[in-house]
Enzyme design. Structure first.
Site, mmCIF file in Angstrom:
data_model
loop_
_atom_site.group_PDB
_atom_site.id
_atom_site.type_symbol
_atom_site.label_atom_id
_atom_site.label_comp_id
_atom_site.label_asym_id
_atom_site.label_seq_id
_atom_site.Cartn_x
_atom_site.Cartn_y
_atom_site.Cartn_z
ATOM 1 N N SER A 264 0.842 -1.190 0.000
ATOM 2 C CA SER A 264 0.000 0.000 0.000
ATOM 3 C C SER A 264 0.876 1.239 0.000
ATOM 4 O O SER A 264 1.971 1.239 0.576
ATOM 5 C CB SER A 264 -0.909 -0.018 1.238
ATOM 6 O OG SER A 264 -1.833 1.037 1.195
ATOM 7 N N ASP A 265 0.397 2.284 -0.643
ATOM 8 C CA ASP A 265 1.111 3.556 -0.637
ATOM 9 C C ASP A 265 0.085 4.669 -0.766
ATOM 10 O O ASP A 265 -0.969 4.476 -1.367
ATOM 11 C CB ASP A 265 2.116 3.635 -1.787
ATOM 12 C CG ASP A 265 3.084 4.783 -1.595
ATOM 13 O OD1 ASP A 265 4.002 4.635 -0.756
ATOM 14 O OD2 ASP A 265 2.909 5.825 -2.240
ATOM 15 N N GLN A 266 0.400 5.821 -0.177
ATOM 16 C CA GLN A 266 -0.560 6.925 -0.183
ATOM 17 C C GLN A 266 0.121 8.256 -0.449
ATOM 18 O O GLN A 266 1.227 8.502 0.043
ATOM 19 C CB GLN A 266 -1.283 6.998 1.161
ATOM 20 C CG GLN A 266 -2.361 8.075 1.223
ATOM 21 C CD GLN A 266 -2.997 8.144 2.590
ATOM 22 O OE1 GLN A 266 -2.354 8.506 3.557
ATOM 23 N NE2 GLN A 266 -4.257 7.768 2.665
#
Length: 192
Positions: A68-70
């Site tokens: 996951s990355d944001q």
């Protein structure tokens, strides 16, 4: 069920994943998180989520690996983690009274088959009008220097929001659980 592995050292993502009551382990991937020239924010978070999962595939065969990355997007500008008080202060001044969209890239890699599901889940917050005093009080209380856009939504950051819009509030914290459950179901994993 293949063992679940969260490709992250984030305490926030670990807490979110634990809500699904599935056993999992964590391992932090070592990847280059640089933004490529001409790459859109959506393409960036999807690529990084997948790269985080794939970086652990060889050392964790026969696993379901979650990456996951944001990033936060203000206008056309990607705003990442501020790391310092001054950068956080400026991010919040810039966001005052504006809409900020958080884009969370999510990948679920089956390291046994090589099949990878990848998506991007947006969540928009409309910011209150903030003055320097309020921003500084928030920064001293919360110290959100490791959070995209300086917003710690699981804490006092929510007090900076006027309103929100999105299909999955957990994406705001960095791991969109509704979409992750869809991906897990596609791999034959049922949540309790």
């Amino acid at each position: 069920m293949l063992p679940l592995l969260l490709a992250s050292s984030s305490a926030y993502r670990r807490e979110l994943l634990s809500r699904l009551r599935l056993p999992f382990t964590c391992c932090s991937p070592d990847i280059d998180e640089s933004h490529r020239p001409g790459e859109s924010a959506t393409a960036l978070v999807k690529r990084l989520a997948e790269e985080k999962a794939r970086a652990l595939a060889s050392s964790h065969p026969a696993h379901l690996i979650i990456g996951s990355d944001q990033v936060a997007v203000l206008g056309e500008r990607i705003i990442g983690k501020p790391h310092t008080f001054e950068k956080a202060r400026q991010q919040l001044l810039d966001a005052s009274g504006a809409s900020v969209t958080f884009l969370t890239g999510l990948a679920l890699l089956n390291s046994q088959t090589g099949h990878c599901q990848v998506d991007c889940v947006p969540f928009t917050v409309n910011m209150r009008t903030l003055d320097s005093t309020r921003i500084e009080r928030y920064l001293h209380a919360e110290q959100p220097y490791d959070c995209a856009g300086s917003f710690k939504a699981e804490g006092l950051g929510v007090s900076l929001f006027q309103s929100t819009a999105g299909s999955d509030a957990t994406s705001l914290i960095g791991l969109p659980l509704i979409r992750l459950v869809d991906m897990l179901l596609a791999e034959g994993v049922e949540t309790p």
